[in-house]
Design an enzyme around this catalytic site. Structure first.
Site, short mmCIF file in Angstrom:
data_model
loop_
_atom_site.label_atom_id
_atom_site.label_comp_id
_atom_site.label_asym_id
_atom_site.label_seq_id
_atom_site.Cartn_x
_atom_site.Cartn_y
_atom_site.Cartn_z
N HIS A 207 0.83 -1.20 0.00
CA HIS A 207 0.00 0.00 0.00
C HIS A 207 0.87 1.26 0.00
O HIS A 207 0.67 2.18 -0.80
CB HIS A 207 -0.91 -0.04 1.23
CG HIS A 207 -1.76 1.17 1.39
ND1 HIS A 207 -1.40 2.23 2.20
CD2 HIS A 207 -2.95 1.51 0.83
CE1 HIS A 207 -2.35 3.15 2.14
NE2 HIS A 207 -3.30 2.74 1.33
N CYS B 49 -6.48 26.05 -9.50
CA CYS B 49 -5.21 26.14 -8.78
C CYS B 49 -5.16 25.26 -7.54
O CYS B 49 -4.23 25.37 -6.74
CB CYS B 49 -4.89 27.58 -8.43
SG CYS B 49 -6.03 28.27 -7.22
C1 PEP Z 1 -7.92 25.83 -2.87
O1 PEP Z 1 -8.77 25.94 -2.00
O2 PEP Z 1 -8.00 24.99 -3.77
C2 PEP Z 1 -6.74 26.69 -2.88
C3 PEP Z 1 -5.90 26.69 -3.88
O3 PEP Z 1 -6.54 27.43 -1.78
P1 PEP Z 1 -5.89 26.87 -0.44
O4 PEP Z 1 -5.47 25.47 -0.68
O5 PEP Z 1 -4.78 27.75 -0.11
O6 PEP Z 1 -7.03 26.97 0.50
#
Ligand code: PEP
Ligand code: MG
Length: 894
Positions: A456, A849
């Site tokens: 795993h 992101c």
């Molecule tokens: C998210 O929420 O995907 C993001 C990029 O912000 P953080 O991870 O900093 O909350």
């Protein structure tokens, strides 16, 4: 010649009209080898139509003439007293049901053994007799089994067992038998002739009397066995081929090499040869480059042809007998580095063997992890306590403090981040389970005791690009662990070195890492080729420092998609200034602290935008809840008291700090006072950050650098929030100063021409996704923060998910980890928000992101949903770029 018998050699290929099935697997392989025109040993195949019901008398003449033909090619003679050619008999079935042994050394009889021993020495000759006996006894054993002759069977099995013991053979594999040969050559108690005498009784009469008789008797026995064996089903062929020996007099050797270096990909043969040895076991070989110019050139040519034909690195076994080269075998290489594959592909493209599309399609994106990570500097671990061994689960180098449970690791990690300390951790456990995924995800590596490559921990580590080593010697007791005599405790640093090839090491302490060299590894060329297939879609990076931005740029990033500004405040020298700001009791004091922070932030933004000159840099304004910045323990509290004393000449008590911490406490910070909500209450914090961004941008502009800031507002739930922060608001005597006002004021004060910038928002809440049409009025871009969007859509806290994920997995309530692979509902929200946003603003730029951005499957979705980019960690940029290129190629192909 019987048309069911087929001859092959370097210049004779068995014609296509003979169904390849008739040759059996091994026969087919031999013929494929012949097709390459290499110096292979000749041979002949009795195909499946004849092998099973073989009447030896009918083919006797054919076999003799084919043996002569082979002998002519190898320069020996079957049955010759001086220079006897020996042959192997290969049982070549299509479906391997019975594990037939490979039969070696036929032709060793009373009439030939002296001649053979003159070439190879008496001991070796005696051993070859034993191996001949062993193979043949296996056939007799099977026959007795099929005859149900229990008594005879028991006897033969007993003889075989003691023979195996004498030869040092363990297990049933005949391959193993030949490998063990060299090791035991020196301990032969009897002569070859004695052995023939001893074992003759188990074989048909006259077996050792002459070479010719021996082979015919053998074929009869095999055919008898086939006829009795229901499993055989007329599906087996027989191949007979001469044998050569790397110890056959002088100018003989044997060896094994890869067509290029399987670690570095250097276009140089990698391997060893053994002069005067039958094989390499127990012998120390010489580097293949020293095999002599003539043969080296031949081998290099062969390697090149093999690479061109198979488009992969191949492994080749050869024997040189009396200065004549014979290729024995060539095959796929199971263990080779990504770098070696990439460099091979680049060479093949250069040689016009493959086109660029082929290069790009041939590497699985996640394999790039292997060349994107640093390796250990061997000088830096000299003198370290260490342990050697284990099974490589996921190659690479990892440094970190060890924790024996997921809980303790996650806690330590969080604290270290908050304190701005080194947060590298390694999970050490007997074995790992679903709930440990979270720890592996945030660690640099994992060291476990149970399982192996498919354990795993290894599977998860490879999935997340982490290092994994399985060390069966690992013992854990409470907060202590040991690997043999090397002991360590929870919280200690260790270094894992799990090379792609060769032995793994565990060191005490921290090694120095050598950063990967993307130029040397071929990665940069590979990325450049990949990018030629990408049309519109971009890959940006998540970077909080100029170093990360520059690194990502070198890996092909098209800008920064997320700069998390709170990370900058967590640095050791800054955190107390931030706390000073939080502790200030009036606006003037707060502004003083903010002014100090502004200088620091300006430097950060300056560095990042400079590194990314000409490309967009999305800077997200503060997102974290404020309590995260407050002290978490006595040490930090003491540090803050000292800071306040030194910088502000203020004496502050522990109780006062505790009261501030208490005041900032929230019941559910994930849904609490964070993101733009902080800016609504404390506009001066964002104002400071916005000023820092524009000061940096104007400074860069004055230096002729093209800075392209994009200011991003987090955790927006409705359009009014974004409108307020972007454009400000005057209400009942309150004046909220927006981003545009701050920029304008600064520009006027600098008498500068406007820098280009844009304002946008993160879409991290379902409400924001649903309200995207309205929100898009006030922002020019959306960035989907899928970490938060996942947790708010599913209502699952990303930090607590692992506690109950195993139960969910057990009952099949959830497929995979939604924090790594986008959940279908989250995807729906992304698609819907993009569509609604673009109805309002057709040129709305949309990206993703969250951590999902590095996963090739998610990248594909983003492309299909019409997003403009994904943004991921610098080391994931090449992976995402490759995933995009492959998707484009697929689209173009379809
Ligand atoms: C998210 O929420 O995907 C993001 C990029 O912000 P953080 O991870 O900093 O909350
Ligand atoms: Mg977020």
């Amino acid at each position: 010649m019987d048309n069911r018998i087929h001859f092959f050699s370097q210049i004779d290929v068995i014609p296509k009209k003979i169904e390849s099935e008739k040759l059996g697997i091994r026969g087919r392989q031999a013929n494929e080898f012949a097709e390459l025109g290499f110096p292979i040993l000749p041979g002949f195949i009795l195909d499946t139509d004849i092998a099973s019901g073989l009447k030896v008398a009918e083919v006797k003449k054919d076999i003799k003439s084919l043996l002569d033909k082979c002998a002519g090619i190898v320069g020996k003679k079957y049955g010759d007293a001086e220079n006897p050619m020996l042959v192997k008999v290969v049982i070549s079935s299509n479906l391997v049901v019975t594990n037939y042994p490979t039969l070696h050394n036929f032709g060793l009889a009373k009439t030939t053994i002296k001649g053979f021993a003159n070439w190879v020495g008496k001991d070796f000759a005696a051993h070859e007799v034993l191996f001949l006996v062993r193979g043949m006894l296996k056939i007799e054993e099977r026959i007795k089994e099929l005859e149900d002759n229990t008594k005879a069977l028991e006897e033969i099995t007993g003889v075989l067992r003691s023979l195996d013991d004498a030869l040092g053979i363990h297990g049933p594999s005949n391959e193993l038998a030949s490998e063990k040969k060299a090791k035991v050559v020196k301990v032969v108690p009897k002569s070859a002739e004695d052995y023939m005498e001893d074992y003759a009784k188990y074989f048909p009469k006259g077996f050792f009397d002459s070479a010719e008789e021996q082979l015919l008797l053998t074929l009869s026995e095999i055919s008898r066995m086939f006829q009795m064996d229901d499993q055989n089903d007329n599906d087996t062929a027989l191949m007979i081929a001469p044998m050569v020996y790397g110890n056959y007099g002088k100018d003989s050797c044997s060896g094994d090499f890869f067509s290029r270096n399987v670690v570095t990909g250097d276009n140089k043969l990698q391997g060893k040869f053994f002069r005067g040895k039958f094989n390499e076991i127990g012998a120390s070989g010489q580097d293949i480059s020293k095999v002599g110019d003539k043969h080296l050139k031949e081998l290099q040519k062969i390697a090149r042809i093999l690479e061109d034909k198979f488009k992969e690195i191949r492994q080749v076994r050869f024997t040189i007998e009396k200065d004549k080269l014979w290729l024995i075998e060539q095959r796929q290489v199971a263990q080779k580095s990504t770098q070696s594959d990439i460099r091979l592909l680049l060479d093949l493209a250069k040689r016009k063997v493959v086109n660029n599309a082929y290069v790009v399609k041939s590497i699985e994106p996640l394999r790039l992890n292997e060349i994107l990570h640093p390796i250990i500097d061997p000088d830096s671990v000299k003198g370290f306590k260490s342990w050697k061994g284990g099974i490589a689960g996921a190659p690479g180098a990892a440094i970190g403090r060890v924790y024996f449970t997921t809980d303790s690791l996650l806690e330590a990690k969080k604290l270290a981040i908050q304190k701005g300390e080194d947060s590298r951790c390694i999970l050490v456990a007997e074995s790992s389970f679903a709930e440990d995924v979270k720890a592996i995800e945030v660690s640099t590596g994992v060291l476990t005791a149970e399982g192996g490559y498919s354990a795993h921990a290894s599977v998860v580590a490879r999935q997340y690009g982490k290092v994994s080593l399985v060390a069966p010697d690992l013992k854990i007791k409470g907060k202590k662990a040991s690997l043999g005599s090397f002991a360590f405790s929870e919280g200690d640093y260790i270094t894992l070195q799990v090379p792609f090839y060769g032995e793994s090491m565990v060191y005490s302490g921290t090694a120095t890492l050598i950063e990967p060299d993307p130029e040397e590894s071929g990665l940069l060329d590979f990325i450049a080729i990949s990018k030629t297939f990408i049309k519109k879609f971009n890959v940006r990076c998540n970077a909080d420092t100029p170093r990360d931005a520059a690194l990502a740029l070198s890996f092909g990033a098209d800008g920064v998609g997320l700069c998390r500004t709170e990370h900058m405040f967590f640095k050791a020298e800054r955190i107390n200034v931030f706390r000073e700001m939080l502790l200030s009791t009036n606006p003037k004091e707060r502004q003083k602290a903010l002014d100090k922070l502004q200088v620091m932030q300006r430097e950060d933004f300056y560095g990042i935008m400079k590194a990314m000159a000409g490309k967009e840099v999305t800077i997200r304004l503060l997102d974290s809840p404020l309590h995260e910045f407050m002290p978490h323990n006595d040490d930090e509290t003491a540090g803050l008291i000292a800071h306040m004393q030194k910088s502000k000449k203020v004496k502050i008590s522990k109780a006062e700090i505790a009261a501030s911490v208490e005041a900032l406490h929230e019941f559910n910070p994930m849904l609490g006072h964070r993101g733009c909500r902080i800016a609504v209450s404390y506009p001066e914090i964002y104002a400071m950050q916005i000023r820092a961004i524009f000061e940096a941008a104007y400074k860069l502009r004055s230096e002729g650098v093209d800075a392209q800031p994009e200011i991003m507002v987090p955790i927006v739930m409705n359009a009014s929030e974004l409108k307020l922060i972007a454009y400000g608001k005057k209400i009942e005597g309150n004046n909220y100063v927006g981003i545009v006002d701050i920029e304008e004021e600064l520009r006027k004060s600098k008498k500068a021409k406007p820098v280009e910038y844009s304002i946008g928002t993160m879409i991290e809440l379902p409400a924001a996704a649903l309200g995207a049409g309205e929100i898009a009025k006030y922002g020019r871009f959306f960035s989907f923060g899928t970490n938060d969007l996942t947790q708010t859509t599913l209502g699952i806290s990303r930090d607590d998910f692992t506690a109950f994920m195993p139960d969910y997995t057990l009952f099949d309530l959830i497929v995979g980890n939604p924090f790594s692979t986008l959940d279908s509902r989250v995807k729906e929200l992304i698609a819907l928000a993009t569509e609604r946003g673009r109805l309002t603003r057709p040129d709305l730029v949309c990206g993703l992101c969250g951590e999902h951005g590095a996963n090739p499957a998610n990248v594909r979705f983003c492309m299909e949903a019409g997003l403009n980019y994904v943004s991921c960690s610098p080391y994931s940029v090449p992976i995402a770029l490759l995933a995009v290129a492959q998707a484009e190629l697929e689209k173009a192909g379809a």
